[in-house]
Each structure stands twice: as C-alpha cells, then as structure tokens.
Design an enzyme around this catalytic site. Sequence first.
Site, PDB file in Angstrom:
ATOM      1  N   GLU A   1       0.835  -1.213   0.000  1.00 24.31           N
ATOM      2  CA  GLU A   1       0.000   0.000   0.000  1.00 24.31           C
ATOM      3  C   GLU A   1       0.869   1.261   0.000  1.00 24.31           C
ATOM      4  OE1 GLU A   1      -2.357  -1.593   3.312  1.00 24.31           O
ATOM      5  OE2 GLU A   1      -4.123  -1.015   2.164  1.00 24.31           O
TER       6      GLU A   1
ATOM      7  N   GLU B   1      -3.804  -9.581   3.527  1.00 29.04           N
ATOM      8  CA  GLU B   1      -4.531  -9.288   4.766  1.00 29.04           C
ATOM      9  C   GLU B   1      -5.651 -10.282   5.049  1.00 29.04           C
ATOM     10  OE1 GLU B   1      -3.443  -7.031   2.664  1.00 29.04           O
ATOM     11  OE2 GLU B   1      -2.788  -5.217   3.712  1.00 29.04           O
TER      12      GLU B   1
HETATM   13  N1  3HC Z   1       4.554  -7.951  11.541  1.00 36.86           N
HETATM   14  C1  3HC Z   1       5.314  -8.379  12.565  1.00 36.86           C
HETATM   15  N2  3HC Z   1       6.173  -9.411  12.467  1.00 36.86           N
HETATM   16  C2  3HC Z   1       6.265 -10.020  11.277  1.00 36.86           C
HETATM   17  C3  3HC Z   1       5.505  -9.636  10.165  1.00 36.86           C
HETATM   18  C4  3HC Z   1       4.615  -8.546  10.320  1.00 36.86           C
HETATM   19  N3  3HC Z   1       3.874  -8.093   9.306  1.00 36.86           N
HETATM   20  N4  3HC Z   1       5.809 -10.434   9.135  1.00 36.86           N
HETATM   21  C5  3HC Z   1       6.734 -11.295   9.578  1.00 36.86           C
HETATM   22  N5  3HC Z   1       7.012 -11.057  10.872  1.00 36.86           N
HETATM   23  C6  3HC Z   1       8.000 -11.745  11.717  1.00 36.86           C
HETATM   24  C7  3HC Z   1       7.677 -13.215  11.895  1.00 36.86           C
HETATM   25  O1  3HC Z   1       6.800 -13.411  12.982  1.00 36.86           O
HETATM   26  C8  3HC Z   1       9.050 -13.796  12.157  1.00 36.86           C
HETATM   27  O2  3HC Z   1       9.381 -13.508  13.487  1.00 36.86           O
HETATM   28  P1  3HC Z   1      10.295 -14.511  14.329  1.00 36.86           P
HETATM   29  O3  3HC Z   1      11.593 -14.581  13.585  1.00 36.86           O
HETATM   30  O4  3HC Z   1      10.362 -13.888  15.665  1.00 36.86           O
HETATM   31  O5  3HC Z   1       9.559 -15.823  14.316  1.00 36.86           O
HETATM   32  C9  3HC Z   1       9.954 -12.949  11.270  1.00 36.86           C
HETATM   33  O6  3HC Z   1       9.221 -11.748  11.000  1.00 36.86           O
HETATM   34  C10 3HC Z   1      10.309 -13.590   9.945  1.00 36.86           C
HETATM   35  O7  3HC Z   1       9.112 -14.037   9.330  1.00 36.86           O
HETATM   36  P2  3HC Z   1       9.015 -15.464   8.616  1.00 36.86           P
HETATM   37  O8  3HC Z   1       9.594 -16.495   9.516  1.00 36.86           O
HETATM   38  O9  3HC Z   1       7.621 -15.623   8.177  1.00 36.86           O
HETATM   39  O10 3HC Z   1      10.008 -15.234   7.399  1.00 36.86           O
HETATM   40  P3  3HC Z   1       9.865 -15.688   5.896  1.00 36.86           P
HETATM   41  O11 3HC Z   1      11.054 -15.184   5.203  1.00 36.86           O
HETATM   42  O12 3HC Z   1       9.512 -17.128   5.811  1.00 36.86           O
HETATM   43  O13 3HC Z   1       8.578 -14.898   5.322  1.00 36.86           O
HETATM   44  C11 3HC Z   1       7.157 -13.026   4.893  1.00 36.86           C
HETATM   45  C12 3HC Z   1       8.578 -13.526   5.240  1.00 36.86           C
HETATM   46  C13 3HC Z   1       6.736 -13.513   3.500  1.00 36.86           C
HETATM   47  C14 3HC Z   1       7.176 -11.530   4.936  1.00 36.86           C
HETATM   48  C15 3HC Z   1       6.155 -13.590   5.934  1.00 36.86           C
HETATM   49  O14 3HC Z   1       6.650 -13.314   7.238  1.00 36.86           O
HETATM   50  C16 3HC Z   1       4.778 -13.005   5.856  1.00 36.86           C
HETATM   51  O15 3HC Z   1       3.970 -13.441   5.058  1.00 36.86           O
HETATM   52  N6  3HC Z   1       4.478 -12.031   6.716  1.00 36.86           N
HETATM   53  C17 3HC Z   1       3.162 -11.459   6.835  1.00 36.86           C
HETATM   54  C18 3HC Z   1       2.900 -10.495   5.698  1.00 36.86           C
HETATM   55  C19 3HC Z   1       1.535  -9.891   5.859  1.00 36.86           C
HETATM   56  O16 3HC Z   1       0.557 -10.545   6.132  1.00 36.86           O
HETATM   57  N7  3HC Z   1       1.448  -8.573   5.689  1.00 36.86           N
HETATM   58  C20 3HC Z   1       0.225  -7.875   5.859  1.00 36.86           C
HETATM   59  C21 3HC Z   1       0.137  -7.397   7.266  1.00 36.86           C
HETATM   60  S1  3HC Z   1      -1.421  -6.657   7.619  1.00 36.86           S
HETATM   61  C22 3HC Z   1      -1.321  -5.107   6.968  1.00 36.86           C
HETATM   62  O17 3HC Z   1      -0.350  -4.762   6.363  1.00 36.86           O
HETATM   63  C23 3HC Z   1      -2.500  -4.213   7.218  1.00 36.86           C
HETATM   64  C24 3HC Z   1      -2.488  -3.026   6.318  1.00 36.86           C
HETATM   65  O18 3HC Z   1      -3.353  -3.228   5.272  1.00 36.86           O
HETATM   66  C25 3HC Z   1      -2.914  -1.776   7.063  1.00 36.86           C
END
Ligand code: 3HC
Length: 703
Positions: free
Chosen positions: A105, A125
Amino acid sequence: MSEVVRLERHGDIAAIVVDNPPVNALGQAVRQGLSERLAEAVGDDAIHAILILGADRTFIAGADIREFGKPPQPPSLPDVIVEMDASPKPIIAALHGTALGGGFEVALGCHYRVALADAKVGLPEVKLGILPGAGGTQRTPRLIGAAKALQMILSGDFVAADKALELGLIDQVSGAKTPMEAGLAFARQVVDGAYPLRRVRDLEDEILSDRGKTEVFDEARAKLQKTARGLFSPHKIVDAIQAAIELPFDDGITRERELFRECLDSPQRAGLIHAFFVERQVGKVPGLKGAARRPLMSAGVVGGGTMGAGIAVSMLLSGLTVMMIERDEESLARGLATVDKILDASVKRGKLTEDSKAAVMAESFAGSVEYGALSDVEIVVEAVFEDMEVKKAVFAELDAVLKPGAILATNTSYLDVNALAAGTSRPEDVIGLHFFSPAHVMKLLEIVVGDQTAPEVVATGFALAKRLGKIGVRAGVCDGFIGNRILATYRKQIDYMVEDGASPYEVDEAIRAFGFPMGPFQVSDLAGVDIGWMTRRRLDATRDPRERYVEVADRLYEAGRMGQKSGAGWYLYSDGDRRGAKDPVVENIVIEERRKKGIEAKALSPEQIQRRYLAAMINEAAKVLEEGIALRPLDIDVTLLYGYGFPRWRGGPMKYADMVGLDQILADIRGYAEEDAFAWQPAKLLVDLVERGENFESLNQSA
Ligand code: 3HC
Ligand code: NAI
C-alpha cells in the site's frame, strides 16, 4: 542510535530507506520515520525526486501485526500515505523481496513502482482476518479493474514481478542487482521528464467500465458463500472494492477504514493472527536450541501401504532418495505401484513434470524385500501394521543393518515409542514421526520424543519436517500422542450426545457450523466405520468399567455399514454420491439403542453440541499439557489446526478457550460432570489457571 528510517542523498534524489529487521514491518517508529523523512525531502529544494526502499532482504512486508488489538499509535499508515499523495515531488518505490499488505500500500501511494525481477507483491490481509486498510482496496482496482482486484485481494496470493508488470500493478521490472540501483536509475528518468507525475488515486480508466454494474460483485459474493463459509473479512473486502468503484476516492477510503476497523475488532482477526504466530513459534522448541542436526540424503520406508507410500512420495518430492521395504514381492509391487500412481496424480495437477517424475522413479526410488538394502540410509520410517509384535520385529531387523547414527523412526498412531526403543541397541536414535493421511498432502508431523531420544535426533526430525514442507510439533509418549489422544476424548462425546438425544446429522451440522470442514460422522464414513471399531476393540481390555460405552457404531459395523467404501455408514451413498444422504435406518438403530438402555431422548441445540465437544477437547488438551505430552498450548493449537480441521480463524482450541474464558469452560465441565463424573474430571491445570486468573497464552514460550 540506529534509525529505522533514514534518508540518504544521491545528488538531487532522496532515498528513504526503511531498516527495521527482520521484515521492515510498519511499526509506529517506521510510520513516524517515513512521515518525518518525507517532510524533510519534500521541504528540501535541492531534492527533485524521492525513492522509498527497504534495507536488507526485503521491501516492507506489511503493518506490524503485533500492534493489532492494541491502542493505535499515531501517525496511522493511511495518514502517512495521504502525505505521500500530497507530495509535489515524484515518489518512486523500489521493490525487492516481498512488498506485502501495508508495504504494498505504501508502494501504491507512490507515483511509480519499479521492482527487481525476483520481487513479489501482494495484499495477504485476508489471511489475517482483515482487509488492506491503507488504500489497497481503493487503489488496486484503479490499476487493474474490479475483477482482478477481487481475485488478488480475496486470495491474498503473492504476485511475481513479471506478472505484476503485465497486470499494471508496477511500472517496471529492473535487471539491476539492488533496489537502490534500480530505484535511482528509474528516479533519474523521472527527473529527466520521461514520466509525468501520476497519482493512482486519480486514475479512472480501469474502473469506468465497472461503474454502475453489480454483476462482478454479485458473482464474488455468491462464490464466497461456498469458499469462505463462516469467514468475516472476505465479505468486507467485496464491500470495500465495490466502494472503490462507486464512490469518489476520499469517500471510498473512509468506507475502507470503517470496514477495516470492523475486521480488526472481530475475534477472527485475533484467531488468525494467533495462528500466524504459533506456526512460526512451534519449531522453536524449548531445550532444543543449539542441538546439531544429522545430515539427511537418503531414507528408507518400511511398509508400502497407505501411509508408507504417502511418506515415500513426500520424501521423494523433497529430493531425498527412498528405499521401500516390504514383506514380500507381491506387497512390494503394490507399494511401488501406489507411489507411481500418486506421482502420476501430481503430474496431472501440474506439481511435477512427466520428465521429473520419470527421473525420480528411475534414480531416486527403489524397493526391496531385504533389509540389507537399508545399510546406507540416514533415516528409516517404519509404517507397517499397527501391531507391537510386528513393529518390534521390524525394529530388530533395522537395528541389525542400519549404519551407526542412522535414525529409526516409527509412524505408529498409538503404540509406545519407548517400548520400541527398548528393543534396540540404540534407543537414543529412536523417534516417532507421526504423519497424517494422506501423508504426501497433510501438513502436520507429530515428532514423538521418547525418554531416551537424543536432542539431535529430535532436531533432525524438525529439519526433516521443514524439508518435507510440513509443520513439526513436538509430542511426548502416551496413547495417541497429542492429536489422537485429544481426539479420542472429544470423539466419545459425540457418541454420548447421539445416545442422549441428538441425531448424528444434527451433530455433524453443529460441528460444521462451528467451522470444521466436516462433521465427525462424515469423517468416520470417510475413514471407515471399521477403523473406529478396531480402535474400540483395541481398548476393550483396558477400558475402565466406569466408562460409558455407546454401541451404536458397533451396530453399524455389524450391519456391514463401513462408510463411503461400502456405500453406507452413518450416511447413505447411492450412485457414487460422496456427500451422502441422511438415512432413517441409522436413526432407527439409534432409537433402538436408546430404548435398550431406557434413555429418554432430549433435544440438544447446535450450541449445546458445540460447547460439549469443545469442552471435552479443551479439558483433555489441558491434561496433555499438564502431563508434558505437549510442552506448550501453542503445540496443541498447531496440532488441531493442521491435523484435525480445527477452524484456523478460531486460532486453535487453546486460543479459543482463552477467548471464551477458562472460567466458563470449567463451569461447563463441572456442569457435565453432574451427569457423568467419570468422563468429566476437570484437568488440574485448568482449575489452577482459573484460580490464578490466568490463561493458556501465559504458558506459551519459545526457545
Ligand atoms: N509484523 C510483525 N512481524 C512479522 C511480520 C509482520 N507483518 N511479518 C513477519 N514477521 C516476523 C515473523 O513473525 C518472524 O518472526 P520470528 O523470527 O520472531 O519468528 C519474522 O518476522 C520472519 O518471518 P518469517 O519467519 O515468516 O520469514 P519468511 O522469510 O519465511 O517470510 C514473509 C517472510 C513472506 C514476509 C512472511 O513473514 C509473511 O507473510 N508475513 C506477513 C505479511 C503480511 O501478512 N502482511 C500484511 C500485514 S497486515 C497489513 O499490512 C494491514 C495493512 O493493510 C494496514
Ligand atoms: P496399511 O495396512 O495400509 O499398510 C501396512 C503395510 O505394511 C502393508 O503394505 C504391509 O504389507 C506392510 N507390512 C506389514 N508387515 C510388514 C513387515 N514385517 N515388513 C515390511 N512390511 C510390512 O497400513 P497403514 O494405514 O499404512 O498404516 C501403517 C502405520 O501407519 C500404522 O502403524 C498406522 O497406525 C500408522 N498410521 C496410519 C494412519 C492412517 O490414516 N492410515 C495415519 C497415521 C499413522
């Protein structure tokens, strides 16, 4: 002091770098930093273009999920994006790694987007029970139209850079090595006048043809009735995208914000975010930190039946070589053929090419009836009949031929892993690896740790799970480990409820309404009514005389109603219909059994059925925790989510119990105990937690 957002000057271009490891999530400090650096760049006359990019391995992976559910801290992300939109100077996002959710975004709030070839973008999301709440539902359709935006946001799927370019989500895929290099080159062209300033909020071309038409939204809503049963946020996503088409931009943003709040406040958001975090914590097992892993290149599977063949396929698809051992040539031929058939299906589904399948079968897979063929492998998973004597004999053979350091694993569902280990000269190398059926599909792997299992064998079990694309959960030794032990308890309650007055169909409906994909009687018909019968016979010798026993399922078995495979079980399956129809014959069997025991049927509401089912599950889960069979509540949540169809949006049984309130769960248990004190002995841990005013979450910890 390290800054999470810094500004670097490259001539007349300001690069705003987000540096908030591990994934540059948009926590409060990042939002504030973005806002301040942006103001600095906009206010500096020497700057002609602004670049936004991420440090280290990725662009911004989204909002900081840990902040959800807590009081919001300004500035909000939508406010920061409004500031970007208002910038008179061009802003360019340079994407690498993953630009997700709020991260994408931010990119959509920029005037241009350039990406490295291996970058991915997405609005995932929906998987967290929310919707893109910083303009994603309003700007995406303005770039790609309503239908494609619906597809992208409802699926939450990641989109690769080349596809994103083709769709029009980004403006360029760069061959550069770093996002800085790609971004600076693009920004230079912008400064030189190659691109006019373009705000996504002002684009109309892609949505003009959607305006005034509702078909695409009607269609999406109709589809959600089937695909998003019980879910909240997908419906809100459709509403938000429709607002993007029908309302002026600023009104659409306001609508998006309202819908986002509704999602944020929903218990589904809490459940799904819990699921997100626990599946990442589950592999960080207390006591295992620093344990070495043994190398794994080649594996053996003993037994080529349902499970052995599935396990072999899973291993082959992960690149291991596999030797299958069977008891005779005929069984071996059957086992090899089953593997061949499953791989063929993978080819049909496009998961494997014909050539790679041929290569796997020719080079990585072989079978034998001689245990000597296993002398070089690093791990063997035994999947022969569920019979202690048969398994002990297999383990003796393995002990005799395996090289030192090889791991001896059993896929037993219930049997004592310690007893199997004791029969070998190397109990430290023995472990349970409990796969779920079909083993090449199901994600859960219970890693059953015996009294003497070496930590490095456990660590290797987790490494294998990861390699197979599965989620490993540590479990201790008991009858049924974590999952089947808990299942056995709540499964009994459904038989009791039927005898008490509910029909099997009402039970199934109530459990589906809770969110399970299938009702327990449908599951029984799928697995085979004979499987349940065998389990009950296995337990006959040890069953406590105080335990209530319901004969209805035995009557079905005796009538030859084995489930789907025999055309009738709890349901009737005529003409190959796999959904099954209610059958009065079953209802009559139930009535007759009640009559024999003099039970007067009492109606049970769907809520009563659900509460009793869940209370039984949670109480047994608390006992599993108390006994150390599961180390943490999160291990139980992951087990039930990945192996037993527990609805993800409820977070797992422990999370669900916390949300309902442990005092209420305990009150329910005590109420049921008035009728059946033997079945409803409250777990001490549950009583203690209620007394201390604590919840299961307080017991979660990771290494
Ligand atoms: N917020 C906080 N922590 C996060 C995070 C996030 N959005 N995304 C990942 N992390 C943390 C994980 O919990 C993990 O923490 P840890 O090492 O303490 O266990 C660390 O970051 C690494 O994450 P992964 O183990 O998942 O690492 P990968 O490399 O396998 O994957 C990724 C990376 C593809 C970015 C995956 O973490 C992911 O899909 N994250 C979520 C992405 C997501 O859903 N984003 C949308 C959030 S909601 C939003 O943005 C609302 C907006 O519209 C206002
Ligand atoms: P199955 O009956 O389909 O297969 C067992 C195979 O083992 C047969 O092919 C048989 O020929 C072979 N076998 C028997 N004795 C042998 C010996 N001494 N040496 C070599 N091969 C031998 O059984 P299934 O369902 O595959 O179960 C196997 C194990 O997996 C059992 O311990 C079971 O409890 C466990 N399990 C089963 C699950 C299921 O859903 N079917 C789920 C999880 C675990």
